[in-house]
Design an enzyme around this catalytic site. Sequence first.
Site, PDB file in Angstrom:
ATOM      1  N   CYS A 154       0.842  -1.284   0.068  1.00  0.00           N
ATOM      2  CA  CYS A 154      -0.074  -0.006  -0.011  1.00  0.00           C
ATOM      3  C   CYS A 154       0.904   1.224   0.006  1.00  0.00           C
ATOM      4  O   CYS A 154       1.908   1.377   0.707  1.00  0.00           O
ATOM      5  CB  CYS A 154      -0.780  -0.006   1.180  1.00  0.00           C
ATOM      6  SG  CYS A 154      -2.040   1.418   1.324  1.00  0.00           S
ATOM      7  N   CYS A 184       0.247   4.907   6.898  1.00  0.00           N
ATOM      8  CA  CYS A 184      -0.336   4.763   8.446  1.00  0.00           C
ATOM      9  C   CYS A 184       0.669   4.049   9.238  1.00  0.00           C
ATOM     10  O   CYS A 184       1.220   3.082   8.689  1.00  0.00           O
ATOM     11  CB  CYS A 184      -1.464   3.874   8.107  1.00  0.00           C
ATOM     12  SG  CYS A 184      -2.806   4.477   6.949  1.00  0.00           S
ATOM     13  N   CYS A 243       0.461   0.430  10.465  1.00  0.00           N
ATOM     14  CA  CYS A 243       0.129  -0.523   9.405  1.00  0.00           C
ATOM     15  C   CYS A 243       1.271  -1.343   8.737  1.00  0.00           C
ATOM     16  O   CYS A 243       2.436  -0.748   8.189  1.00  0.00           O
ATOM     17  CB  CYS A 243      -0.879   0.006   8.280  1.00  0.00           C
ATOM     18  SG  CYS A 243      -1.326  -1.414   7.119  1.00  0.00           S
ATOM     19  N   CYS A 281     -16.169 -10.374   5.440  1.00  0.00           N
ATOM     20  CA  CYS A 281     -15.447  -8.846   5.133  1.00  0.00           C
ATOM     21  C   CYS A 281     -14.141  -9.021   4.421  1.00  0.00           C
ATOM     22  O   CYS A 281     -13.287 -10.122   4.561  1.00  0.00           O
ATOM     23  CB  CYS A 281     -15.083  -8.188   6.526  1.00  0.00           C
ATOM     24  SG  CYS A 281     -16.269  -7.925   7.561  1.00  0.00           S
ATOM     25  N   CYS A 306     -19.075  -7.289   3.718  1.00  0.00           N
ATOM     26  CA  CYS A 306     -18.438  -5.941   4.028  1.00  0.00           C
ATOM     27  C   CYS A 306     -17.070  -5.860   3.104  1.00  0.00           C
ATOM     28  O   CYS A 306     -16.498  -6.864   2.894  1.00  0.00           O
ATOM     29  CB  CYS A 306     -18.144  -5.909   5.455  1.00  0.00           C
ATOM     30  SG  CYS A 306     -17.421  -4.528   5.836  1.00  0.00           S
ATOM     31  N   CYS A 356     -19.535   0.844   8.557  1.00  0.00           N
ATOM     32  CA  CYS A 356     -18.893   0.287   9.557  1.00  0.00           C
ATOM     33  C   CYS A 356     -17.671   1.153   9.761  1.00  0.00           C
ATOM     34  O   CYS A 356     -16.611   1.337   8.926  1.00  0.00           O
ATOM     35  CB  CYS A 356     -18.378  -1.069   9.164  1.00  0.00           C
ATOM     36  SG  CYS A 356     -17.071  -1.861  10.353  1.00  0.00           S
ATOM     37  N   ARG A 385     -17.748  -3.827  17.691  1.00  0.00           N
ATOM     38  CA  ARG A 385     -17.156  -4.924  17.646  1.00  0.00           C
ATOM     39  C   ARG A 385     -15.573  -4.889  18.161  1.00  0.00           C
ATOM     40  O   ARG A 385     -14.871  -3.994  18.296  1.00  0.00           O
ATOM     41  CB  ARG A 385     -16.697  -4.855  16.042  1.00  0.00           C
ATOM     42  CG  ARG A 385     -18.173  -5.117  15.182  1.00  0.00           C
ATOM     43  CD  ARG A 385     -17.870  -5.252  13.597  1.00  0.00           C
ATOM     44  NE  ARG A 385     -19.014  -5.141  12.996  1.00  0.00           N
ATOM     45  CZ  ARG A 385     -20.056  -6.041  12.993  1.00  0.00           C
ATOM     46  NH1 ARG A 385     -19.847  -6.935  13.576  1.00  0.00           N
ATOM     47  NH2 ARG A 385     -20.988  -5.685  12.110  1.00  0.00           N
TER      48      ARG A 385
END
Length: 327
Positions: A54, A58, A61, A98, A130, A190, A262
Amino acid sequence: MDTIRNDWSIQEIKDIYHQPVLELVYRAATVHRNWHKPDEVQVCTLLSIKTGGCTEDCAYCGQAARYHTGIRVKSLMSKEDVVAIAQRAKDAGSSRFCMAAAWREVRDNRDFETILEMVEGVNDLGLEVCCTLGMLTESQAGRLQEAGLYAYNHNLDSSKEYYKEIISTRTYDDRLNTLTHVRKAGITVCSGGIIGLGESHEDRIQMLHTLATLPKHPESVPVNALARVQGTPLADLPKIDSWEMVRMIATARILMPKSMVRLSAGRSEMTTEEQSWCFMAGANSIFTSESEELLVTPNPRLDDDRKMFDLLGLKPMVKEKVENSTL
């Protein structure tokens, strides 16, 4: 029954969040019982359908290309493989499936067409579908909705003020714009965050305020503890105390009583006793995975979750559109 409010003030949220923890949990448990069956927990399966590489930065991550984390980059999976895993997840008791792709944003290309086919295939199994694919345009959200997407995950991560300390490759408003596109398309939202990023209690309260004062509350609010990945800038931060997770979950439950709250990343470092406090505080969903990973970080074994459910007297939530199954 508690009313749904979208006009919470910062001071009201502070007063709730900073209550003595036993009083806070009692209040949250009471709200939870007014809106949900306390012995039911939705079992969700999260699958990384495209891993690593990616372009975002972040700081938490392990899938960011700029960090040396040792995570192997994997290209987009095939529709057939994804649908087969979704079927096994359903057979194991999941009612939501998901799919996550490590992208900055969705692009209108062949990969997106494959994602749409995956959504259709998983939806045909009777599962809530999702996706979390990064930023979306309004037209892309519309196409996902037409394919049968039930929910879209796009976490705020932290407060608007602290966000720039952990991410520089997009803005907080970019995140909110994606949530707006998802909502306009008729897809459920979400959205939650991560604690343990080095943020303050004030940052957590600000994030909850943003979520709880949206025109409509997210139908799903994930609460994650930082999963410390070696090679990322936050790898050496201390483990977040489980009572902080309890406090965050309880406050989210009181502010957004109808939402699914969650208990997400971080469960692998929590004991059964610590997780049980989270359920008492209003959490009513967990994630499972065939690979015992939550994307690229550890997650409890399915057998361990079965034992925990048996011990606590919990059972998998069965959605109307999903056939009965057992965890």
